[in-house]
Design a protein around this motif. Structure first.
Motif, short mmCIF file in Angstrom:
data_model
loop_
_atom_site.label_atom_id
_atom_site.label_comp_id
_atom_site.label_asym_id
_atom_site.label_seq_id
_atom_site.Cartn_x
_atom_site.Cartn_y
_atom_site.Cartn_z
N MET B 415 -0.14 -3.25 12.96
CA MET B 415 0.85 -2.40 13.63
C MET B 415 0.24 -1.39 14.60
SD MET B 415 4.13 -0.36 12.26
CE MET B 415 5.04 -1.65 11.44
N ASP B 416 -1.07 -1.39 14.74
CA ASP B 416 -1.63 -0.57 15.80
C ASP B 416 -1.30 -1.14 17.18
OD1 ASP B 416 -2.94 1.68 14.59
OD2 ASP B 416 -4.18 0.20 13.57
N THR B 422 4.11 -5.47 10.12
CA THR B 422 4.85 -4.61 9.20
C THR B 422 3.99 -3.48 8.67
OG1 THR B 422 4.36 -6.35 7.57
CG2 THR B 422 6.58 -6.26 8.44
N ALA B 423 2.67 -3.55 8.92
CA ALA B 423 1.77 -2.47 8.50
C ALA B 423 0.49 -2.58 9.33
CB ALA B 423 1.45 -2.57 7.02
N ARG B 424 -0.37 -1.58 9.22
CA ARG B 424 -1.62 -1.61 9.97
C ARG B 424 -2.69 -2.42 9.22
NH1 ARG B 424 -2.56 4.62 10.80
NH2 ARG B 424 -1.73 4.53 8.69
N LEU B 472 2.49 -4.78 4.19
CA LEU B 472 3.95 -4.90 4.25
C LEU B 472 4.59 -3.53 4.37
CD1 LEU B 472 4.35 -7.52 1.38
CD2 LEU B 472 4.66 -7.96 3.82
N ASP B 473 5.84 -3.55 4.72
CA ASP B 473 6.64 -2.33 4.77
C ASP B 473 7.51 -2.31 3.52
OD1 ASP B 473 8.66 -0.49 5.13
OD2 ASP B 473 9.17 -1.14 7.16
N GLY B 476 9.88 1.70 3.91
CA GLY B 476 9.42 2.65 4.93
C GLY B 476 8.03 3.20 4.70
N VAL B 477 7.24 2.57 3.84
CA VAL B 477 5.87 2.99 3.60
C VAL B 477 4.97 1.76 3.67
CG1 VAL B 477 4.31 4.12 1.95
CG2 VAL B 477 6.70 4.84 2.07
N GLU B 478 3.77 1.93 4.24
CA GLU B 478 2.84 0.81 4.29
C GLU B 478 2.36 0.49 2.88
OE1 GLU B 478 0.26 1.04 8.27
OE2 GLU B 478 0.61 3.00 7.34
#
Lengths: 106, 555
Positions: B415-416, B422-424, B472-473, B476-478
């Motif tokens: 996600m950068d 869905t996450a970095r 994953l998300d 709302g949190v990685e």
């Protein structure tokens, strides 16, 4: 009925690809804090249509959830937080420019 | 390596001129985004989170020095001074502006590079063993065939609107370094009664529904390759699902119809196509093959290497991890790590690209390779020259001695950069590499492949990591799921999910518990993490990951 979460209209600029937000005066800004916060669902849909009617300037307009605050709207989700800042591995993207953000030249 | 013909140059020039006009029409408002998007994707241009991204193909991972220098030029002239090498042997530029892209493509065409086949529902850029042409264990160099596949598949009129993207990988070695079993088609060169042919594997793939490919033909004579490939893709083109994007890959077609049905259809189609291929493909292959002739190797005594190896512990450590046996004893295959501890996996600055191009020209017969593990390879280096090469790499920050170790992590952009993520991924890779470097445990841990994906699409190959990490998300949190025991080699296995995911701040301690458990339980240094996992199974590692659950169970 669930309460409507406040929204901003966001997209990418056609030329630069940069993240932009629709401001209340119909201009596009690169700064989330200057975006128009929309608290009503019907108005949000109208504003999204306004954005989508500008295919020569913006790409992929959508509504993003925000949390209104004293410093202007804040992202409700981490994805929108990255979009307003830039990547975490380099100081590139929006965080690269230190000058105050004005209206986008799109 | 392959040199472009007049036809190739003309084709690219025409294609680039078309795209230049399409970009102009998009900017002047004649084309809408809906009209333009498929056109830009056909030319490798994506729109990501913060900017456009141009994905440039490096067919079968092979580059010469001039091409690497041109990649550096693009990075400096139109991007932010770096490029990102990917798990598909491509390079991505993360910051181009739309009006500049036609100039970038023209600059690439000057050195025979392009961004075709890097997107869309077509046959994608063909990948190959990154040690091709150099490996000691190789039956034959797979690149002539890879180039033939590239030419056959580029703008193949029947295959421009497949149900979904289609990836082909090829290897000429029994040791599979090209992850052929996780591709839509994997080709492994095999010998039978003195003749070399291909084991054809179909229906592998990672992503949302990971599957290991199945052998559809144990031995395909080399001359039958293109008609057989065309038969597979054409059967898939008709049978593959277009109603659901998530069920559109050939792995699902295989799963739903069964390999016997697919094989029968392919063989039937092959009979027709084989007759239609009139030998032009073999004539073309005969023109391509000599261009991949081995370089004129310079025989050099290895004394300088032996002296440096004995005298310099830093050189020795690097030689032990970053060199692989070459088919000639006086040469070595050198893997240049793009995984300096704390750096972004796969990134190289323009200056580093130029250093690698210069070293290739001076010491490696002007050849470079990009690996799917996001490193750069000098496939042929005389051992005598390695001390000089090491010194030059060290000065450029490119001498990290970690190939195949815990910090040699594959990570997708996550996600950068990526709009699908869905996450970095990148910060997770940076943290793991930095942490185990600080603990000075890396070399003690030994061979270990950690692979990280920032979403279920699995560009980071997490399913085939010895330790796989999937971002994953979760509300709302990685959140990061761990899989264990995956393997991308000839013994390909999809990793097993260990249990519930971890919050970002809990992930690194969990990985450390996993590693310390391995160190405690291994039978000796020669038992790798993967070997230990295979011997012991999931249980002890699961207990290490979830100590609270163990306490609860005991109570």
């Amino acid at each position: 009925m669930p309460r409507f979460t406040p929204k901003v209209v966001t997209a990418n600029a056609l030329i630069e690809g940069d993240v932009i937000y629709l401001a209340a005066d119909d201009s596009w800004t690169r700064d989330l804090s200057r975006a128009e916060v929309i608290a009503d669902e019907a108005i949000a849909q109208m504003r999204l249509l306004d954005a989508q009617r500008q295919p020569g300037r913006v790409v992929g307009a959508y509504l993003a959830d925000v949390i209104p605050g004293a410093q202007g709207p804040q992202p409700a989700h981490f994805r929108e937080d990255f979009r307003r800042k830039g990547p975490s591995n380099y100081l590139h993207g929006k965080q690269e420019t230190t000058k105050p953000e004005g209206a986008a030249n799109v | 390596m392959y040199n472009y013909s007049e036809f190739d140059h003309a084709f690219l020039a025409e294609r680039n001129a078309q795209f230049r006009a399409q970009v102009a029409r998009r900017i002047d408002g004649s084309l809408t985004e809906d009209e333009f998007k498929p056109l830009r994707l056909m030319n490798g241009l994506y729109l990501q989170l913060h900017a456009y991204m141009l994905r440039v193909a490096i067919p079968y991972g092979t580059l010469n020095g001039a091409q690497m220098r041109q990649l550096a030029y693009l990075a400096e002239r139109w991007d932010k001074g770096y490029g990102h090498f990917t798990t598909r042997q491509n390079i991505q530029y993360n910051w181009p502006q739309l009006p500049d892209v036609p100039d970038m493509l023209d600059a690439l065409a000057e050195v025979g590079l392009h961004a075709i086949q890097t997107s869309g529902n077509t046959i994608r850029n063909v990948t190959a063993d990154h040690f091709a042409g150099a490996a000691a264990d190789e039956l034959a160099d797979p690149r002539p065939v890879a180039e033939l596949i590239r030419q056959w598949s580029t703008d193949h009129p029947e295959f421009q609107f497949l149900p979904r993207k289609f990836k082909i990988a090829v290897t000429g070695s029994p040791h599979d370094r090209a992850v052929t079993r996780a591709h839509d088609i994997g080709l492994r060169m095999v010998a039978r009664e003195g003749e070399t042919g291909f084991e054809v594997i179909v229906g592998g793939g990672l992503g949302r529904t990971p599957m290991i490919g199945q052998v559809i033909r144990p031995f395909l004579p080399r001359a039958d390759l293109l008609p057989y490939l065309e038969a597979i893709v054409s059967v898939y083109n008709l049978l593959g699902r277009r109603d659901n994007k998530y069920k559109a890959r050939i792995k699902i077609t295989m799963h739903e119809n069964g390999i016997d049905t697919i094989r029968a259809l392919v063989e039937e189609r092959f009979t027709t196509l084989r007759a239609a291929f009139n030998g032009a493909d073999q004539a073309l292959l005969a023109q391509i093959a000599p261009q991949f002739a081995p370089p004129a190797y310079l025989a050099k005594p290895v004394d300088a290497f032996d002296a440096a190896y004995a005298a310099d512990p830093i050189f020795r450590s690097w030689a032990d991890t970053n060199l692989t046996a070459h088919k000639r004893a006086d040469h070595a295959i050198l893997s240049i790590s793009l995984k300096a501890h704390g750096a972004t996996p796969g990134d190289a600055t323009a200056a580093q690209m130029r250093v690698m191009a210069d070293l290739a020209a001076q010491y490696a017969y002007d050849e470079l390779r990009i690996s799917h593990e996001q490193n750069v390879i000098l496939p042929h280096v005389a051992r005598a020259d390695l001390p000089a090469v090491h010194a030059a790499l060290k000065a450029a920050g490119l001498a990290t001695a970690n190939i195949g170790l815990i910090s040699d992590i594959i990570a997708c952009p996550g996600m950068d950069y990526c709009a699908l993520a869905t996450a970095r991924s990148i910060p997770i890779a940076q943290e793991i590499a930095t942490h185990f470097d600080a603990l000075k445990l890396e070399h003690d841990i030994g061979p270990l492949k950690i692979k990280i994906s920032g979403c279920i699409n699995a560009c980071g190959h997490h399913h085939v990591g010895h330790i796989g990490i999937l971002g994953l998300d979760r509300a709302g949190v990685e959140n990061y799921q761990i899989t264990l025991g995956g393997d991308g080699t000839e013994d390909a296995v999809i990793g097993e999910r260990a249990g519930p995911g971890f919050a970002a701040e809990d992930l690194l301690p969990a990985i450390e518990r996993l590693i310390r458990t391995y160190l405690d339980l291994r039978e000796g240094r020669e038992e790798t993490f993967l070997d230990a996992y295979r011997r012991l199974g999931l249980a002890p590692f699961k207990a290490a990951l979830y100590p609270d659950a163990r306490d609860r169970d005991a109570a």
